[in-house]
Write a protein that holds these residues in place. Sequence first.
Motif, PDB file in Angstrom:
ATOM      1  N   GLY A  43       0.821  -1.212   0.000  1.00 50.08           N
ATOM      2  CA  GLY A  43       0.000   0.000   0.000  1.00 50.08           C
ATOM      3  C   GLY A  43       0.856   1.262   0.000  1.00 50.08           C
ATOM      4  O   GLY A  43       0.593   2.199  -0.761  1.00 50.08           O
ATOM      5  N   PHE A  44       1.881   1.288   0.848  1.00 50.56           N
ATOM      6  CA  PHE A  44       2.775   2.449   0.849  1.00 50.56           C
ATOM      7  C   PHE A  44       3.487   2.588  -0.488  1.00 50.56           C
ATOM      8  O   PHE A  44       3.632   3.695  -1.008  1.00 50.56           O
ATOM      9  N   LEU A  45       3.939   1.479  -1.049  1.00 50.49           N
ATOM     10  CA  LEU A  45       4.646   1.540  -2.327  1.00 50.49           C
ATOM     11  C   LEU A  45       3.713   2.017  -3.440  1.00 50.49           C
ATOM     12  O   LEU A  45       4.081   2.882  -4.242  1.00 50.49           O
ATOM     13  N   ARG A  50       2.562   6.422  -6.590  1.00 51.63           N
ATOM     14  CA  ARG A  50       1.638   7.179  -7.449  1.00 51.63           C
ATOM     15  C   ARG A  50       1.719   8.667  -7.154  1.00 51.63           C
ATOM     16  O   ARG A  50       1.752   9.485  -8.073  1.00 51.63           O
ATOM     17  N   LEU A  51       1.762   9.025  -5.870  1.00 50.42           N
ATOM     18  CA  LEU A  51       1.866  10.432  -5.499  1.00 50.42           C
ATOM     19  C   LEU A  51       3.201  11.010  -5.956  1.00 50.42           C
ATOM     20  O   LEU A  51       3.268  12.127  -6.470  1.00 50.42           O
ATOM     21  N   PHE A  52       4.275  10.244  -5.803  1.00 55.91           N
ATOM     22  CA  PHE A  52       5.600  10.700  -6.220  1.00 55.91           C
ATOM     23  C   PHE A  52       5.616  10.991  -7.720  1.00 55.91           C
ATOM     24  O   PHE A  52       6.077  12.053  -8.156  1.00 55.91           O
ATOM     25  N   PHE A  53       5.104  10.072  -8.524  1.00 58.69           N
ATOM     26  CA  PHE A  53       5.113  10.278  -9.971  1.00 58.69           C
ATOM     27  C   PHE A  53       4.128  11.364 -10.396  1.00 58.69           C
ATOM     28  O   PHE A  53       4.348  12.048 -11.398  1.00 58.69           O
ATOM     29  N   MET A  54       3.044  11.541  -9.641  1.00 58.84           N
ATOM     30  CA  MET A  54       2.123  12.633  -9.932  1.00 58.84           C
ATOM     31  C   MET A  54       2.813  13.979  -9.681  1.00 58.84           C
ATOM     32  O   MET A  54       2.698  14.909 -10.480  1.00 58.84           O
ATOM     33  N   LEU A  55       3.572  14.076  -8.582  1.00 62.27           N
ATOM     34  CA  LEU A  55       4.280  15.316  -8.280  1.00 62.27           C
ATOM     35  C   LEU A  55       5.389  15.594  -9.301  1.00 62.27           C
ATOM     36  O   LEU A  55       5.708  16.756  -9.556  1.00 62.27           O
ATOM     37  N   ARG A  56       5.983  14.561  -9.853  1.00 59.43           N
ATOM     38  CA  ARG A  56       7.037  14.752 -10.859  1.00 59.43           C
ATOM     39  C   ARG A  56       6.493  15.383 -12.131  1.00 59.43           C
ATOM     40  O   ARG A  56       7.244  16.016 -12.877  1.00 59.43           O
ATOM     41  N   ARG A  57       5.190  15.233 -12.390  1.00 62.28           N
ATOM     42  CA  ARG A  57       4.594  15.823 -13.595  1.00 62.28           C
ATOM     43  C   ARG A  57       4.309  17.303 -13.432  1.00 62.28           C
ATOM     44  O   ARG A  57       3.996  17.974 -14.401  1.00 62.28           O
ATOM     45  N   PHE A  58       4.368  17.830 -12.204  1.00 60.98           N
ATOM     46  CA  PHE A  58       4.152  19.257 -11.989  1.00 60.98           C
ATOM     47  C   PHE A  58       5.252  20.025 -12.694  1.00 60.98           C
ATOM     48  O   PHE A  58       6.361  19.532 -12.854  1.00 60.98           O
ATOM     49  N   PRO A  59       4.970  21.270 -13.074  1.00 63.23           N
ATOM     50  CA  PRO A  59       6.025  22.080 -13.698  1.00 63.23           C
ATOM     51  C   PRO A  59       7.217  22.256 -12.753  1.00 63.23           C
ATOM     52  O   PRO A  59       7.058  22.332 -11.538  1.00 63.23           O
ATOM     53  N   SER A  74      10.838   9.937   0.473  1.00 60.49           N
ATOM     54  CA  SER A  74      11.474   9.436   1.694  1.00 60.49           C
ATOM     55  C   SER A  74      10.496   8.670   2.571  1.00 60.49           C
ATOM     56  O   SER A  74      10.807   7.576   3.041  1.00 60.49           O
ATOM     57  N   VAL A  75       9.323   9.234   2.800  1.00 61.54           N
ATOM     58  CA  VAL A  75       8.326   8.562   3.643  1.00 61.54           C
ATOM     59  C   VAL A  75       7.890   7.252   2.996  1.00 61.54           C
ATOM     60  O   VAL A  75       7.766   6.230   3.679  1.00 61.54           O
ATOM     61  N   THR A  76       7.695   7.245   1.694  1.00 58.54           N
ATOM     62  CA  THR A  76       7.314   6.018   0.993  1.00 58.54           C
ATOM     63  C   THR A  76       8.391   4.952   1.137  1.00 58.54           C
ATOM     64  O   THR A  76       8.098   3.798   1.472  1.00 58.54           O
ATOM     65  N   ALA A  77       9.637   5.331   0.904  1.00 59.73           N
ATOM     66  CA  ALA A  77      10.736   4.359   0.985  1.00 59.73           C
ATOM     67  C   ALA A  77      10.901   3.820   2.405  1.00 59.73           C
ATOM     68  O   ALA A  77      11.075   2.611   2.600  1.00 59.73           O
ATOM     69  N   ILE A  78      10.843   4.700   3.405  1.00 61.07           N
ATOM     70  CA  ILE A  78      11.002   4.277   4.794  1.00 61.07           C
ATOM     71  C   ILE A  78       9.890   3.323   5.208  1.00 61.07           C
ATOM     72  O   ILE A  78      10.145   2.237   5.748  1.00 61.07           O
TER      73      ILE A  78
END
Length: 145
Positions: A43-45, A50-59, A74-78
């Motif tokens: 679930g965390f992964l 998904r949130l990490f890749f969504m944020l990467r699409r921001f300008p 960091s929180v996801t990986a931990i």
Amino acid sequence: KPYKKRCWNQVCIWIYLWIDDNSVVEFIGSIFMAVISFIAALGFLLYGGRLFFMLRRFPIESKGRRKKLHEVGSVTAICFTCFLIRCFVVVLSAFDSDASLDVLSHPILNLIYYMLVEILPSALVLYILRKLPPKRISAQYHPIR
């Protein structure tokens, strides 16, 4: 609702073990906790990724983009790593009686285990997310002077 059901399942296993110390029920309880830990890790992964890749699409010029990417990553990986470690340790202890988590005669091993999967991840997440967003002042609310 599904979380409450899993919680009650675990409580029932604990009560049964308290009444009658049965190795089969103890094994089932260990596997149950390993499955729950594995589901939490996935679930965390999944959602953190998904949130990490969504944020990467921001300008790139977005304010705070780099900081949020770092926080989410960091929180996801931990959390993923710690729940996965917990899953493997619980499965190992279920199949190998020498690797039991109830090592009252070895408090250092207990300290290392709980430091690795409980205390350190919690401290790291709290450290990463330590800064709270500024308070918003409503346009309708004016303090009394």
